[in-house]
Motif scaffolding. Sequence first.
Motif, PDB file in Angstrom:
ATOM      1  N   ASN A 171      30.874  29.733 141.836  1.00 15.97           N
ATOM      2  CA  ASN A 171      30.438  28.381 141.482  1.00 15.97           C
ATOM      3  C   ASN A 171      31.191  27.359 142.333  1.00 15.97           C
ATOM      4  N   THR A 186      24.324  32.015 133.928  1.00 15.48           N
ATOM      5  CA  THR A 186      24.123  32.432 135.321  1.00 15.48           C
ATOM      6  C   THR A 186      23.664  33.889 135.378  1.00 15.48           C
ATOM      7  N   ALA A 240      35.163  28.836 140.019  1.00 16.60           N
ATOM      8  CA  ALA A 240      35.353  30.229 139.602  1.00 16.60           C
ATOM      9  C   ALA A 240      34.334  31.148 140.278  1.00 16.60           C
ATOM     10  N   ARG A 241      34.659  32.454 140.301  1.00 19.93           N
ATOM     11  CA  ARG A 241      33.728  33.456 140.811  1.00 19.93           C
ATOM     12  C   ARG A 241      33.860  34.715 139.966  1.00 19.93           C
ATOM     13  N   ALA A 242      32.809  35.507 139.975  1.00 13.42           N
ATOM     14  CA  ALA A 242      32.822  36.768 139.233  1.00 13.42           C
ATOM     15  C   ALA A 242      32.018  37.806 139.995  1.00 13.42           C
ATOM     16  N   ASP A 298      30.476  22.865 135.684  1.00 12.16           N
ATOM     17  CA  ASP A 298      30.518  24.262 135.265  1.00 12.16           C
ATOM     18  C   ASP A 298      29.098  24.810 135.208  1.00 12.16           C
ATOM     19  N   TYR A 350      26.150  36.698 134.242  1.00 10.98           N
ATOM     20  CA  TYR A 350      27.527  36.295 134.531  1.00 10.98           C
ATOM     21  C   TYR A 350      28.074  35.320 133.500  1.00 10.98           C
ATOM     22  N   LEU A 395      30.512  30.121 134.395  1.00 13.55           N
ATOM     23  CA  LEU A 395      31.427  30.085 135.534  1.00 13.55           C
ATOM     24  C   LEU A 395      31.948  28.661 135.668  1.00 13.55           C
ATOM     25  N   VAL A 424      25.756  27.515 142.746  1.00 11.12           N
ATOM     26  CA  VAL A 424      26.162  28.907 142.588  1.00 11.12           C
ATOM     27  C   VAL A 424      25.770  29.669 143.853  1.00 11.12           C
TER      28      VAL A 424
END
Length: 475
Positions: free
Chosen positions: A376, A385, A422-424, A381, A415, A418, A352
């Motif tokens: 990530n 997070t 993926a990202r957030a 997965d 979060y 993820l 991450v």
Amino acid sequence: MTIPPAPARGHRLRQRLTAAVASVLLAAPALAATTTPPAHAAAVAAAAPTAYVANVTSGTVSVIDTATGDSIATIPVPQASGVAVTPDLARAYVTSQGGSAGLSVIDTATNTVTGTVEVGTSPSGVAVSPVGTRAYVTNQGSGTVSVINTATNTVTATAEVGGSPVGVAVSPDGTRVYVTKSAQGAQSTVSVIDTSTNTVTATVGVGVDPYRVAVSPDGARAYVACSGSNNVSVIDTATNTVSATVGVGNGPVDVAVTPDGTRAYVTNQFSNNVSVIDTAGSTVTATVGVGSIPIGVAVTPDGTQVYVTNLNSGNLSVISTATNTVTGTVTAGSGPADVAFGPPVTVPEADVAVGLTATAGALLPGYIQYRMTAANNGPADATATTVTATLPAGTTATSLSPGCTQTGTTLACAYGTLANGARADKSFRLPLAPLGTGQVTVTATRTASTPTDPNPANDTATKTCTVLSVLLARC
């Protein structure tokens, strides 16, 4: 691998594994089976192999993570007695001495039995060729060696050796197979099989009641544990003659050579110890006490550890080759008789990466807009997070994204999950008025995620802005 009886009863009971096991188990009181992770566990967790342990009494194969000492699978195999793993670590072959399964084939990716191979009577030892294309199984009751094509798991040849064959080993170049055998009223010998013809090309007289055999990494010597004469016969493979005889403990059963060829480790079932042989001088340089009735022995691929199966203790002793001392014990099934090493346990990881941006707000009253990113990079997965921002003293963040809370100078943002790739983003604002003029630094840090993050270098991000007045900032 057959569980060897006392020398006086050797020939009668060698044909009957169940009786042999019973006599051994009654020979000493049962010991408590405890698990103490090997001392090197933390350092080699990512690369430590699995150990496949054949448990003859419980009729299972234990799969052990050698990094932790934990059993990660138990595979039913009737009267499992001998085990060998292919060089590509994809399959384990397990003999069922006296059982109905013959030779079981285990897929090491799933730890399930994917097939069985009909071999001779009372299969005992098993070895795989260096390139993994052939498996060789000694059949005590038939006086034969079954040659198996590992691509099809079918018997393609049967080599007649006579007597009661037990141990088997393949030379490093794959051209010869060494088979230990003894016959009542006849001399104990080792048969040498030419793998191109699957016929015996030489017979070497050795000590009394030979059991397991191991070949040195350079192929120059074969070491034979001779239970009835309490010694190891060293065979010069160039001349097929015994070049040395090394006295060891009481009832030697199995032998394993280190990858560098400098030492051989020999299990002594009746003296409950392991003899360490200096192969250069063919002398015993150390004796290591282990559990009750040690049988199987194997050296880890990196040469740092030796695993010994203790039949009556229900566990394995782990010996450090650096100190020749026991550094841990590992619980197995009932009656562990043999051990071989498989692929490392795959430890899931999720990298991450944390990012942080800051932008001076264009609206009044003045503020700095922050955006924290968790991306990530996988391969697994990431769950649970959390990224935490450290704020200047005396400030209160506003316009927080859902999942963000402030406690003191710490702003924690959850979060959740993820997926790989993926990202957030999470955002918040810091009003300029409480900051005063000068530099303002905020640091974002990944403080939690599952599974393990392998790359701490990208776990933090820092952004510094300059406050010029209560209305203006530059980032």
